[in-house]
Design a protein around this motif. Structure first.
Motif, PDB file in Angstrom:
ATOM      1  N   GLU A  25       0.814  -1.210   0.000  1.00 48.24           N
ATOM      2  CA  GLU A  25       0.000   0.000   0.000  1.00 48.24           C
ATOM      3  C   GLU A  25       0.847   1.260   0.000  1.00 48.24           C
ATOM      4  O   GLU A  25       0.428   2.291  -0.546  1.00 48.24           O
ATOM      5  CB  GLU A  25      -0.937  -0.017   1.205  1.00 48.24           C
ATOM      6  CG  GLU A  25      -2.013  -1.101   1.093  1.00 48.24           C
ATOM      7  CD  GLU A  25      -2.972  -1.113   2.263  1.00 48.24           C
ATOM      8  OE1 GLU A  25      -2.618  -0.536   3.320  1.00 48.24           O
ATOM      9  OE2 GLU A  25      -4.072  -1.692   2.126  1.00 48.24           O
ATOM     10  N   THR A  30      -2.090  -2.478  -6.162  1.00 52.18           N
ATOM     11  CA  THR A  30      -3.182  -3.379  -5.824  1.00 52.18           C
ATOM     12  C   THR A  30      -2.608  -4.775  -5.588  1.00 52.18           C
ATOM     13  O   THR A  30      -1.455  -5.059  -5.932  1.00 52.18           O
ATOM     14  CB  THR A  30      -4.223  -3.452  -6.948  1.00 52.18           C
ATOM     15  OG1 THR A  30      -3.613  -4.047  -8.108  1.00 52.18           O
ATOM     16  CG2 THR A  30      -4.751  -2.067  -7.297  1.00 52.18           C
ATOM     17  N   GLN A  31      -3.428  -5.650  -5.023  1.00 50.40           N
ATOM     18  CA  GLN A  31      -2.980  -7.026  -4.851  1.00 50.40           C
ATOM     19  C   GLN A  31      -2.673  -7.671  -6.195  1.00 50.40           C
ATOM     20  O   GLN A  31      -1.723  -8.446  -6.322  1.00 50.40           O
ATOM     21  CB  GLN A  31      -4.032  -7.837  -4.099  1.00 50.40           C
ATOM     22  CG  GLN A  31      -4.101  -7.541  -2.614  1.00 50.40           C
ATOM     23  CD  GLN A  31      -5.096  -8.415  -1.887  1.00 50.40           C
ATOM     24  OE1 GLN A  31      -5.982  -9.006  -2.500  1.00 50.40           O
ATOM     25  NE2 GLN A  31      -4.967  -8.492  -0.563  1.00 50.40           N
ATOM     26  N   SER A  42      -3.421 -13.398  -7.270  1.00 53.01           N
ATOM     27  CA  SER A  42      -3.896 -12.417  -6.298  1.00 53.01           C
ATOM     28  C   SER A  42      -4.634 -13.098  -5.154  1.00 53.01           C
ATOM     29  O   SER A  42      -4.617 -12.609  -4.020  1.00 53.01           O
ATOM     30  CB  SER A  42      -4.802 -11.394  -6.984  1.00 53.01           C
ATOM     31  OG  SER A  42      -5.917 -12.031  -7.591  1.00 53.01           O
TER      32      SER A  42
END
Length: 275
Positions: A25, A30-31, A42
């Motif tokens: 983060e 993003t994942q 993911s």
């Protein structure tokens, strides 16, 4: 969007997940983006971040590479993998597996690299009975010993110098059959072409330079590191200012200890006396 709150203090596994999420983060990824960089799905990454799945060593190493964090994730991984071990020992084991030369000195117990599974299990059970570790951690300790011993038969095999205080041989661990098998293992170890086994007898008295266990590694680039333990923590040392004097003292120990032939004779005699 539901976001699971993480409690990094709940377990080493949760701490790893929280560290991974925080690093991701901070970079605004993003994942899905991080998963692609790491070579994982993911879904798998989400499970690691939330503590539902433990990290792998490959994931930890990839994370350090992607985030440029040195060995922070690898260290966090070993806290997950070996939660019942002393500080510094997991990192030592990683370097031990690639060392060109291994020198060890042990007091009171046969060192892990030379233990039989039965002997290692008895020691681990003792820690469980005292409440020092859990049964799961005991199983992990025994499994780790087997992994470490694989280093003795890799190609090329390391040179292994083992100096054992006489107390290692005389302290009974488990039933007589366990000790018989353990002494047999020591005799087998002494016959390997890449090993040297010596006993530091009680008669050395004040000439014995060490009172605590000590391990010294020579890596393939000839750099040195040492690992020593107290009752509460382990200390991994890479600075030659501190390691070289330990290596010198180890050589002095070898000069004062019994020869390998004399050591084998002592072990054989003790082996005969076990009922």
């Amino acid at each position: 969007m539901n976001r699971k709150q993480l409690d990094p203090d709940s377990s080493p596994q949760a701490a790893f997940g929280a560290r991974l999420r925080s690093a991701r983060e901070e970079r605004g990824w993003t994942q899905e983006e991080l998963a692609k960089r790491l070579g994982y799905s993911s879904t798998h990454l989400s499970s690691v971040e939330t503590g539902r799945k433990p990290p792998t060593l490959r994931l930890a190493r990839s994370s350090d590479e992607v985030f440029g964090t040195g060995d922070q994730f690898v260290r966090a991984y070993y806290k997950v993998r070996n939660g019942g071990l002393l500080e510094g020992f997991p990192q030592f084991v990683e370097r031990e597996a690639e060392a060109a030369e291994i020198r060890l000195y042990e007091v009171g117990v046969v060192p892990g690299l030379l233990q039989t599974e039965e002997y290692a299990t008895e020691l681990a059970r003792g820690f469980v009975r005292r409440g020092a570790i859990t049964s799961k951690q005991a199983d992990e300790r025994v499994a780790l010993i087997a992994e470490r011993q694989a280093a003795l038969v890799r190609t090329p095999a390391p040179l292994v110098f083992a100096a054992l205080d006489e107390s290692c041989l005389r302290r009974p661990v488990g039933a007589p059959a366990v000790m018989r098998a353990q002494l047999d293992r020591l005799l087998e170890f002494a016959e390997l072409p890449n090993t040297m086994l010596q006993v530091a007898p009680f008669s050395m008295g004040a000439h014995r330079p060490f009172d605590l266990p000590l391990y010294i590694l020579t890596l393939h680039d000839r750099s040195l590191l040492s690992y020593a333990e107290s009752a509460q923590r382990g200390q991994l040392e890479r600075d030659n200012v501190f390691v070289v004097p330990l290596l010198t003292a180890y050589h002095q120990l070898q000069a004062e200890a019994l020869s390998q032939a004399e050591s084998v004779a002592m072990i054989s005699e003790l082996r005969k006396g076990i009922p």
